[in-house]
Structure formats: C-alpha cells, structure tokens
Motif scaffolding. Sequence first.
Motif, PDB file in Angstrom:
ATOM      1  N   TRP A 173       0.830  -1.205   0.000  1.00  0.00           N
ATOM      2  CA  TRP A 173       0.000   0.000   0.000  1.00  0.00           C
ATOM      3  C   TRP A 173       0.865   1.256   0.000  1.00  0.00           C
ATOM      4  O   TRP A 173       0.502   2.266  -0.593  1.00  0.00           O
ATOM      5  CB  TRP A 173      -0.924   0.000   1.220  1.00  0.00           C
ATOM      6  CG  TRP A 173      -1.840   1.172   1.211  1.00  0.00           C
ATOM      7  CD1 TRP A 173      -3.003   1.302   0.520  1.00  0.00           C
ATOM      8  CD2 TRP A 173      -1.657   2.415   1.903  1.00  0.00           C
ATOM      9  NE1 TRP A 173      -3.563   2.548   0.736  1.00  0.00           N
ATOM     10  CE2 TRP A 173      -2.755   3.242   1.581  1.00  0.00           C
ATOM     11  CE3 TRP A 173      -0.684   2.889   2.761  1.00  0.00           C
ATOM     12  CZ2 TRP A 173      -2.888   4.530   2.096  1.00  0.00           C
ATOM     13  CZ3 TRP A 173      -0.806   4.177   3.270  1.00  0.00           C
ATOM     14  CH2 TRP A 173      -1.907   4.978   2.939  1.00  0.00           C
ATOM     15  N   ASN A 182       1.724   1.701  -3.600  1.00  0.00           N
ATOM     16  CA  ASN A 182       0.564   2.034  -4.443  1.00  0.00           C
ATOM     17  C   ASN A 182      -0.643   2.211  -3.533  1.00  0.00           C
ATOM     18  O   ASN A 182      -1.341   1.250  -3.219  1.00  0.00           O
ATOM     19  CB  ASN A 182       0.306   0.920  -5.458  1.00  0.00           C
ATOM     20  CG  ASN A 182      -0.931   1.173  -6.293  1.00  0.00           C
ATOM     21  OD1 ASN A 182      -1.203   2.302  -6.700  1.00  0.00           O
ATOM     22  ND2 ASN A 182      -1.700   0.126  -6.551  1.00  0.00           N
ATOM     23  N   ALA A 191      -3.764   2.298  -2.870  1.00  0.00           N
ATOM     24  CA  ALA A 191      -5.119   2.045  -3.374  1.00  0.00           C
ATOM     25  C   ALA A 191      -6.074   1.848  -2.210  1.00  0.00           C
ATOM     26  O   ALA A 191      -5.688   1.441  -1.116  1.00  0.00           O
ATOM     27  CB  ALA A 191      -5.122   0.807  -4.258  1.00  0.00           C
ATOM     28  N   GLY A 192      -7.373   2.145  -2.448  1.00  0.00           N
ATOM     29  CA  GLY A 192      -8.396   1.887  -1.442  1.00  0.00           C
ATOM     30  C   GLY A 192      -8.424   2.884  -0.302  1.00  0.00           C
ATOM     31  O   GLY A 192      -8.994   2.591   0.753  1.00  0.00           O
ATOM     32  N   SER A 226     -11.192   3.766   2.068  1.00  0.00           N
ATOM     33  CA  SER A 226     -12.422   3.888   1.287  1.00  0.00           C
ATOM     34  C   SER A 226     -12.914   2.517   0.828  1.00  0.00           C
ATOM     35  O   SER A 226     -14.103   2.322   0.608  1.00  0.00           O
ATOM     36  CB  SER A 226     -12.192   4.786   0.069  1.00  0.00           C
ATOM     37  OG  SER A 226     -11.158   4.263  -0.761  1.00  0.00           O
ATOM     38  N   SER A 227     -11.977   1.564   0.677  1.00  0.00           N
ATOM     39  CA  SER A 227     -12.338   0.198   0.286  1.00  0.00           C
ATOM     40  C   SER A 227     -11.267  -0.743   0.824  1.00  0.00           C
ATOM     41  O   SER A 227     -10.156  -0.799   0.278  1.00  0.00           O
ATOM     42  CB  SER A 227     -12.440   0.067  -1.236  1.00  0.00           C
ATOM     43  OG  SER A 227     -12.573  -1.296  -1.615  1.00  0.00           O
ATOM     44  N   ASP A 271      -9.957  -3.134  -1.753  1.00  0.00           N
ATOM     45  CA  ASP A 271      -8.908  -2.636  -2.639  1.00  0.00           C
ATOM     46  C   ASP A 271      -7.553  -2.628  -1.944  1.00  0.00           C
ATOM     47  O   ASP A 271      -6.518  -2.814  -2.593  1.00  0.00           O
ATOM     48  CB  ASP A 271      -9.254  -1.222  -3.116  1.00  0.00           C
ATOM     49  CG  ASP A 271     -10.419  -1.215  -4.090  1.00  0.00           C
ATOM     50  OD1 ASP A 271     -10.706  -2.284  -4.671  1.00  0.00           O
ATOM     51  OD2 ASP A 271     -11.046  -0.150  -4.263  1.00  0.00           O
ATOM     52  N   VAL A 272      -7.542  -2.388  -0.636  1.00  0.00           N
ATOM     53  CA  VAL A 272      -6.289  -2.460   0.115  1.00  0.00           C
ATOM     54  C   VAL A 272      -5.748  -3.892   0.076  1.00  0.00           C
ATOM     55  O   VAL A 272      -4.560  -4.126  -0.164  1.00  0.00           O
ATOM     56  CB  VAL A 272      -6.478  -1.989   1.568  1.00  0.00           C
ATOM     57  CG1 VAL A 272      -5.211  -2.205   2.381  1.00  0.00           C
ATOM     58  CG2 VAL A 272      -6.892  -0.523   1.612  1.00  0.00           C
ATOM     59  N   ASN A 330      -4.747  -5.063  -3.592  1.00  0.00           N
ATOM     60  CA  ASN A 330      -3.825  -4.160  -4.275  1.00  0.00           C
ATOM     61  C   ASN A 330      -2.867  -4.985  -5.143  1.00  0.00           C
ATOM     62  O   ASN A 330      -2.141  -5.842  -4.634  1.00  0.00           O
ATOM     63  CB  ASN A 330      -3.036  -3.375  -3.214  1.00  0.00           C
ATOM     64  CG  ASN A 330      -2.127  -2.326  -3.817  1.00  0.00           C
ATOM     65  OD1 ASN A 330      -1.782  -2.360  -4.988  1.00  0.00           O
ATOM     66  ND2 ASN A 330      -1.729  -1.377  -2.990  1.00  0.00           N
ATOM     67  N   HIS A 390       2.565   1.763 -11.934  1.00  0.00           N
ATOM     68  CA  HIS A 390       2.328   2.529 -10.723  1.00  0.00           C
ATOM     69  C   HIS A 390       3.530   3.306 -10.207  1.00  0.00           C
ATOM     70  O   HIS A 390       3.361   4.236  -9.422  1.00  0.00           O
ATOM     71  CB  HIS A 390       1.840   1.585  -9.609  1.00  0.00           C
ATOM     72  CG  HIS A 390       0.613   0.807  -9.969  1.00  0.00           C
ATOM     73  ND1 HIS A 390      -0.631   1.400 -10.071  1.00  0.00           N
ATOM     74  CD2 HIS A 390       0.432  -0.503 -10.275  1.00  0.00           C
ATOM     75  CE1 HIS A 390      -1.528   0.477 -10.398  1.00  0.00           C
ATOM     76  NE2 HIS A 390      -0.906  -0.681 -10.535  1.00  0.00           N
ATOM     77  N   LYS A 400      -5.603  14.602  -5.702  1.00  0.00           N
ATOM     78  CA  LYS A 400      -4.709  13.447  -5.830  1.00  0.00           C
ATOM     79  C   LYS A 400      -3.255  13.858  -5.989  1.00  0.00           C
ATOM     80  O   LYS A 400      -2.343  13.025  -5.802  1.00  0.00           O
ATOM     81  CB  LYS A 400      -5.135  12.580  -7.004  1.00  0.00           C
ATOM     82  CG  LYS A 400      -5.039  13.245  -8.359  1.00  0.00           C
ATOM     83  CD  LYS A 400      -5.544  12.322  -9.458  1.00  0.00           C
ATOM     84  CE  LYS A 400      -5.478  12.985 -10.821  1.00  0.00           C
ATOM     85  NZ  LYS A 400      -4.090  13.314 -11.226  1.00  0.00           N
TER      86      LYS A 400
END
Length: 525
Positions: A151, A154, A156-157, A170-171, A174-175, A178, A249, A354
């Motif tokens: 993580w 990258n 994510a989530g 947030s998800s 997704d974590v 990943n 990424h 972002k």
Amino acid sequence: MELDIVALSRLQFALTALYHFLFVPLTLGLSILVAIMETVYVMTGRPIWRQMTKFWGVLFGINFAIGVSTGIVMEFQFGMNWSYYSHYVGDVFGAPLAIEGLMAFFLEATFVGLFFFGWDRLSRVGHLTVTWLMALGTNFSALWILIANGWMQNPAGAVFNPETMRMEVSSFYDVLMNPVAQAKFVHTVSAGYVCGAIFVLGVSAWYVLKGRHLELAKRSMTVAASFGLAASLSVVVLGDESGYLTSEHQKMKLAAIEAMWRTEPPPASFTIVGFPDQAARETHYAIHIPWVMGLIGTRSLDTPIMGINELTQRAEGFIRKGVIAYDALQKIRGLPRGSAIPEDLRKTFEENGKDLGYALLLKRYVDDPRQATPEQILRAANDTVPMVAPIFWLFRIMVGCGLIFIALTAVFFVQSARRRLEGPRWLLWLAVLAIPLPWIAIEAGWMVAELGRQPWVIEGVLPTALAVSSLGAHTVLMTIIGFTALYLVLIVIEMKLMLRAIRKGPEPDHDPEAALVPAALAPAE
C-alpha cells in the motif's frame, strides 16, 4: 556537523529492516521444506524423514526466535521515529499490521510451540497438520506485512479527508487486493523459498564433503534441489509481473532501475551494464539488449517507457496542480467549524487533490507551497528522482544471483535424478559457497524497492521528509548506536547457535509409534 533528523530516521529504520530481513526469508523457506519432509515421513513411515524434519526444524526454530525479536522493534519505530506518518495514514496502514499480529503471528507462534513439543504427544497425522499450519502461519504473517508495504508503494483503497487531515480507508477490499501488494507477496515469498532451499542444499553438501550424515544429507539435497528449482523459476516469472506493475504505478522507479534518462522509441532496450552519471544524466559505457525492457515493462511492442527527464517534467505539472489543491485545502480549513464546504471549493479540491502530495515536496524549500518560486518547483520536481546508480547496480546483483540459483538447483536436480550427489567435489563446494547469495539477492531487492520509492514514504501522497517525529537528532543517533550494538550481539548468538547445531548434526531419534507396527509390516529402509 549538523545532524539531519530525516536522514538519521531513515538510516535507523533501514538498519532494523535489513537486519530483520536476514531472518524472514529463511523462516519462510525452512517452514515449507520441513513440512514437505514430514509429509514424506507420514506417507512412508521411514524414520530418516522424521529425523530430517526434526533436524531442519531446530534450525528453523533458532532463526524464528531471533527474527521475532527483531521484528517487534520495527513496529515500535512507526510510533517513535515516524509519528506523523502514523497519524497521517495510521487508519489504513495499521489495519494489516493489526491483523498480522492477531491472526498470523499468534497462529504461527502457537503451532511453532506444538511443533517442537508435540512430537510424542500427537499422532503422526496430527503433528503433520501442526507443521503445515505453522508454515501457513509464517506465510500469512508475510502476506499482511507485504499488504501494508504494498500500500505504501501504491496507495489504493484510501482517500484523503480534508476535514480530519488524514488518509482513510475507502475500500478495504482494494487495500487487500492491491495488485502491487499481491505481486510483492508472491515474489518475496518465492525468494524466501529459494533462500531456504539454497541453505539446505549448501549445508547438506557440506555434510557430503565431510562424509557425515550421508543418508540425511542426500535426501535433503534431493528435496532442496527440486523445491529450489521450482522456486527459482517462479521468482523469475513473479519478478516479471512485479516489473510490469512497476511500469504502471511507479514509473520513476522503473526508469531508475534502467538508468533510462530519456524516453526511448518502443520497445525500449534493456541495459546489461553501464555507469549511471546522475549529475550529467547519462549512462556511460552502457551495453544494451534491444526490445527486452519494452517487452518486460509493458508487454507490448508499441508502448513507450518514460525516461527520467520526461518524468521530472511531468512531476512539475503535478506539483503545480498540487499547489491548487493545497490552496483549496487551506481555504477549507479556514471555514468556521461546522459550516458546509462551498461546492466550487470542494470541486477544486477533488479535481486536484490526488496531487496534493506533490505540493508537500515544496515544504523542504518554503513553508507555504503557494509562495514557491519556479526555481523551487523545479528543485522539488528534481527531488522525485531517486539515487539512480545504487538502484541500477543493486537490481543487477539481484538478477545475477537469481540466474545462479536457477543454474545451481538445476544441476543438483539432474545429479539427484542420476543418483550422483556425492560429487564432483567442486560442485559440492560451490553449493556451500552459495549459501550467502540468497541473502545478498534479497537484501539487494529490498533496497531497490525502498530506495526506488524515494522521496516518498507513501508514493505520491506523503514525502519522507514530512513523516518523521519531532525528535532530537542526537536522540536518534544514540538509539542507532544502541540498536547496532544489540543487533551485533544477536547476530553473533544466531550464528553460534546455527553453526553449533549444524556441526552437531541430527540427534538419534526414536519414533514411539514405530513400536506399534509389526516388524513384517514395517517399511524397508
């Protein structure tokens, strides 16, 4: 000389992480090898396989105990040396580490105890189940830690909440899923399997050279060669996947690995050797293989791999958009508590948020990024280029060692099939001398991953320079000295215990269940 708290904090964490990672790969590899050996014992009933399981299990236990003690220190450092990092992303980063402690570590530790003390208390199948659960717990532990680390590479989530000034999940799916984390896990675990296989192969070869414990040594070499060859080949395949994801990424890391200063026409070539010059942004005396890097990095013939110069220019644009996000964030924070955020302000932040992390790179040069000059923006963009030469060479050391492992395990696999494991002696000595190479390759790979991420502690989100605690530099320096001294003592203890166990060899073993088997039904030796 003025001491830099950021550099010292990075040095301390690097030392503890690299030291801890001396033990993790061997733990991963031996756990599976021990489980395979005990499986053969349960299937065949031959006492030699029980003796092998117990002998290599002792070496696993020594390594596991030291590894646990060094791993605990690392987790404390997040709070001690990286307090702002822990505050900023603790909601996301802390979850995998908490699960690792509650599920994987306790599972692993419980079954490690049952493995050592359950030999005469559990049935054969029961003890085998314990051994495989121990191996499973070891791999689960690596999974959750690498999810956390993936993580960081990258993120994510997770999203940044301007009201709490923190990253929030947030998800969680997704974590967990990943792609960078999953690729790092399988690649790292496979490297650990190679480490365990080369260790078993080398120690067994030493026994054959000395003419000791030949029955155990030859069987161990057969298992290690087969398992090691499969693991070495999988490392190549999984490393290719990791490289492909890096091109998606972490483009700057991939460009640094290749010392690719300018974008080449696709498909890009692979640089075998060269001498990167970061000041001149050139690689001197480079030898290239056409097309290879393009195929590995993009899996296509027409997709370019961006060079460092172009990526630096792109970073300038991200910084400028990040400054817009920073301005919107400051206006949001200036609103009266409880008041609604104006729609245009929210939209501005969402469109540019972002890239907020890129604006924070300016904090090295100016307190308020909105006041940054074009020269300061250019300097911040250049900061996104990591140290190219170390990354370039470390990657090639890792790859070179990987090719050696494939060749070595393949040769011993053939020797095993031909039942010629007693020689030639030079080949046995080669296996003994190869024992340190997996650690060199693994540490080199780890440094490539972490040095290539700089200047970010969270890629594109939080610069390393802003993540440290407000500690005195001399305090951190003293703890570095203390940790180094302690770790030197621990590594000496580890080496003495391992070498003593290897020199002593396997203990004579008696299977109490064997007495229950009629002599006529006992398997032939």
